[in-house]
Design a protein around this motif. Sequence first.
Motif, PDB file in Angstrom:
ATOM      1  N   GLU A 322     -11.608  -8.515  13.251  1.00  0.00           N
ATOM      2  CA  GLU A 322     -11.689  -9.124  14.581  1.00  0.00           C
ATOM      3  C   GLU A 322     -12.622  -8.289  15.449  1.00  0.00           C
ATOM      4  N   PRO A 323     -13.485  -8.934  16.235  1.00  0.00           N
ATOM      5  CA  PRO A 323     -14.353  -8.151  17.117  1.00  0.00           C
ATOM      6  C   PRO A 323     -13.513  -7.344  18.110  1.00  0.00           C
ATOM      7  N   CYS A 324     -14.011  -6.142  18.454  1.00  0.00           N
ATOM      8  CA  CYS A 324     -13.270  -5.270  19.377  1.00  0.00           C
ATOM      9  C   CYS A 324     -14.027  -5.228  20.705  1.00  0.00           C
ATOM     10  N   ASN A 325     -13.293  -5.238  21.795  1.00  0.00           N
ATOM     11  CA  ASN A 325     -13.983  -5.284  23.096  1.00  0.00           C
ATOM     12  C   ASN A 325     -14.664  -3.967  23.484  1.00  0.00           C
ATOM     13  N   CYS A 326     -14.556  -2.926  22.640  1.00  0.00           N
ATOM     14  CA  CYS A 326     -15.292  -1.691  22.925  1.00  0.00           C
ATOM     15  C   CYS A 326     -16.751  -1.815  22.480  1.00  0.00           C
ATOM     16  N   GLY A 327     -17.058  -2.852  21.673  1.00  0.00           N
ATOM     17  CA  GLY A 327     -18.424  -3.058  21.205  1.00  0.00           C
ATOM     18  C   GLY A 327     -18.702  -2.476  19.832  1.00  0.00           C
ATOM     19  N   ARG A 328     -17.764  -1.684  19.302  1.00  0.00           N
ATOM     20  CA  ARG A 328     -17.960  -1.133  17.959  1.00  0.00           C
ATOM     21  C   ARG A 328     -17.731  -2.249  16.943  1.00  0.00           C
ATOM     22  N   THR A 329     -18.584  -2.260  15.903  1.00  0.00           N
ATOM     23  CA  THR A 329     -18.513  -3.345  14.920  1.00  0.00           C
ATOM     24  C   THR A 329     -17.721  -2.947  13.673  1.00  0.00           C
ATOM     25  N   HIS A 330     -17.348  -1.687  13.576  1.00  0.00           N
ATOM     26  CA  HIS A 330     -16.720  -1.210  12.341  1.00  0.00           C
ATOM     27  C   HIS A 330     -15.276  -1.701  12.212  1.00  0.00           C
ATOM     28  N   VAL A 331     -14.901  -1.962  10.960  1.00  0.00           N
ATOM     29  CA  VAL A 331     -13.584  -2.526  10.628  1.00  0.00           C
ATOM     30  C   VAL A 331     -12.471  -1.715  11.284  1.00  0.00           C
ATOM     31  N   ARG A 332     -11.381  -2.398  11.639  1.00  0.00           N
ATOM     32  CA  ARG A 332     -10.249  -1.663  12.182  1.00  0.00           C
ATOM     33  C   ARG A 332      -9.126  -1.556  11.147  1.00  0.00           C
ATOM     34  N   ILE A 333      -8.657  -0.329  10.988  1.00  0.00           N
ATOM     35  CA  ILE A 333      -7.516  -0.058  10.113  1.00  0.00           C
ATOM     36  C   ILE A 333      -6.309  -0.091  11.034  1.00  0.00           C
ATOM     37  N   MET A 334      -5.444  -1.067  10.858  1.00  0.00           N
ATOM     38  CA  MET A 334      -4.308  -1.176  11.759  1.00  0.00           C
ATOM     39  C   MET A 334      -3.365   0.000  11.504  1.00  0.00           C
ATOM     40  N   ARG A 335      -2.493   0.258  12.469  1.00  0.00           N
ATOM     41  CA  ARG A 335      -1.622   1.427  12.399  1.00  0.00           C
ATOM     42  C   ARG A 335      -0.989   1.575  11.011  1.00  0.00           C
ATOM     43  N   VAL A 336      -1.070   2.773  10.456  1.00  0.00           N
ATOM     44  CA  VAL A 336      -0.447   3.046   9.159  1.00  0.00           C
ATOM     45  C   VAL A 336       1.067   3.004   9.353  1.00  0.00           C
ATOM     46  N   THR A 337       1.731   2.097   8.633  1.00  0.00           N
ATOM     47  CA  THR A 337       3.169   1.942   8.847  1.00  0.00           C
ATOM     48  C   THR A 337       3.966   2.918   7.991  1.00  0.00           C
ATOM     49  N   GLY A 338       3.339   3.494   6.999  1.00  0.00           N
ATOM     50  CA  GLY A 338       4.049   4.449   6.158  1.00  0.00           C
ATOM     51  C   GLY A 338       3.201   4.787   4.959  1.00  0.00           C
ATOM     52  N   ARG A 339       3.712   5.648   4.114  1.00  0.00           N
ATOM     53  CA  ARG A 339       3.023   5.999   2.889  1.00  0.00           C
ATOM     54  C   ARG A 339       3.842   5.461   1.735  1.00  0.00           C
ATOM     55  N   SER A 340       3.158   4.895   0.738  1.00  0.00           N
ATOM     56  CA  SER A 340       3.917   4.345  -0.381  1.00  0.00           C
ATOM     57  C   SER A 340       4.723   5.459  -1.057  1.00  0.00           C
ATOM     58  N   ASP A 341       4.222   6.724  -0.965  1.00  0.00           N
ATOM     59  CA  ASP A 341       4.963   7.887  -1.474  1.00  0.00           C
ATOM     60  C   ASP A 341       6.278   8.086  -0.717  1.00  0.00           C
ATOM     61  N   ASP A 342       6.252   7.775   0.604  1.00  0.00           N
ATOM     62  CA  ASP A 342       7.410   8.045   1.454  1.00  0.00           C
ATOM     63  C   ASP A 342       8.396   6.892   1.453  1.00  0.00           C
ATOM     64  N   MET A 343       8.008   5.802   0.804  1.00  0.00           N
ATOM     65  CA  MET A 343       8.861   4.629   0.865  1.00  0.00           C
ATOM     66  C   MET A 343      10.205   4.934   0.210  1.00  0.00           C
ATOM     67  N   LEU A 344      11.272   4.663   0.931  1.00  0.00           N
ATOM     68  CA  LEU A 344      12.607   4.892   0.404  1.00  0.00           C
ATOM     69  C   LEU A 344      13.157   3.544  -0.048  1.00  0.00           C
ATOM     70  N   ILE A 345      13.862   3.537  -1.148  1.00  0.00           N
ATOM     71  CA  ILE A 345      14.516   2.303  -1.564  1.00  0.00           C
ATOM     72  C   ILE A 345      16.009   2.535  -1.446  1.00  0.00           C
ATOM     73  N   ILE A 346      16.600   1.943  -0.414  1.00  0.00           N
ATOM     74  CA  ILE A 346      18.023   2.132  -0.141  1.00  0.00           C
ATOM     75  C   ILE A 346      18.735   0.825  -0.471  1.00  0.00           C
ATOM     76  N   ARG A 347      19.527   0.849  -1.516  1.00  0.00           N
ATOM     77  CA  ARG A 347      20.241  -0.343  -1.979  1.00  0.00           C
ATOM     78  C   ARG A 347      19.313  -1.547  -2.077  1.00  0.00           C
ATOM     79  N   GLY A 348      18.151  -1.307  -2.676  1.00  0.00           N
ATOM     80  CA  GLY A 348      17.226  -2.407  -2.944  1.00  0.00           C
ATOM     81  C   GLY A 348      16.327  -2.794  -1.783  1.00  0.00           C
ATOM     82  N   ILE A 349      16.465  -2.112  -0.650  1.00  0.00           N
ATOM     83  CA  ILE A 349      15.625  -2.461   0.502  1.00  0.00           C
ATOM     84  C   ILE A 349      14.593  -1.356   0.731  1.00  0.00           C
TER      85      ILE A 349
END
Length: 447
Positions: A322-349
């Motif tokens: 999506e275009p950014c209103n700052c004028g930069r054209t480079h892709v945006r990486i949305m906020r990192v929600t976690g690391r697959s290494d850190d993912m916990l599986i608690i009772r299947g969730i």
Amino acid sequence: MSTRAEARASEIFMFDPHAETMAREALTALQTARLKHTLELAYANSSHYRRKFDAAGVGPGDLKSLSDIVRFPFTLKSDLRDNYPFGGMFVVPREQLLRIHASSGTTGKPTVVGYTKGDLDTWADLMARCFASGGILPGDIIHNAYGYGLFTGGLGAHYGGERLGCTVVPASGGGTERQINLINDFRASVLCATPSYALNIAEVAQKMGCDLRHSSLKVGMFGAEPWSEAMRHDLQDRLGLKAIDLYGLSEIMGPGVACECAANQSGLHGWEDHFLFETIDPETLQPLPVGATGELVITTLTKEAQPMVRYRTRDITRLSNEPCNCGRTHVRIMRVTGRSDDMLIIRGINVYPSQIEAVLVGFPGLAPHYQIVLSREGVLDEMRVEVELTPGVMLTDAERTRKAEDVVRHIKSLIGVTCQVAVKAEGEVPRSQGKAVRVRDERKKAR
Ligand SMILES: [Zn+2]
């Protein structure tokens, strides 16, 4: 810009406007040429990549367009460990390395990264881009509380700040009271730190009777660990600054791979003239379309010493064109929600620590210090969340229990997982001096 105040208010100062606003077609052409060169360099001069490419039946000549990158094998953190210290991943003789950084792995040998003079130059340029993107101007005073040493945070931010023309205070981590005095005495406008250490600084300042909300600080450049939107609001409130998310990892370069812009604070511009960004499904390893959530994979396009081809970052995010209103054209990486290494599986969730954080930060009566303790009851993994009361709040045991039950209900309804919650007194959850330890795993000890 006629005045400094106007430049700051406009929030669109760029370090390298030509590169940062490049049109998509030009950017794609540049990426394709640089990627070809990187693959040739890797194949010709790295025994590691030659072996991996041969095994996958691909060579540099197979890349006709950017989308052909999916034919090439991934690079893993373990590849760096296996080549410890100066093995087959470097494409220049060791004598051409001007600097080494290393990260201590939780298991086995550290991972070593090296930089040529050109690499250090690019790093400083890109970090300067990030600072400018965050709203920092030449002449600003940067209080750099990232750790100096083998960790890339301290020196990465240091040289980027100097490159932009700022005054850099190399504070490093620890000695928090002294850091707060220096911020006030030097009238620093920028704080660089991990978000968890920034929180520690805010808390110690409060105890010292120093209100950082009215200090000289204007911008916080926070990175090196995943953090939540709730934590951003909390840090902005406590420190009276604009909190900017900064992204990087030593295997790719260090801090400065991507950064939010002050104008938008939504998604981090990844510098596409130096890196190629993809997302993949971490289970099937298949490429995902732009916009889909998956694991971020990065290929370096200009690294001289140690090119990385399709490095699996383990960071879970999505890309946005999506275009950014700052004028930069480079892709945006949305906020990192976690690391697959850190993912916990608690009772299947599937649960990420940052999801727990988002529930806890801003919860009435609770301080944003927490730790997740994993244990095993029979065959089931149990999760206990330890969190602290807001300073000065005294509760009876019955009130504490009710507060804990309240948190349990919120976590259950927002994340869908049942856990235990222990509400602790002020200071009972360990504080961060750099990277926070969010998860304590007691399962192995119990067995
Ligand atoms: Zn932007």
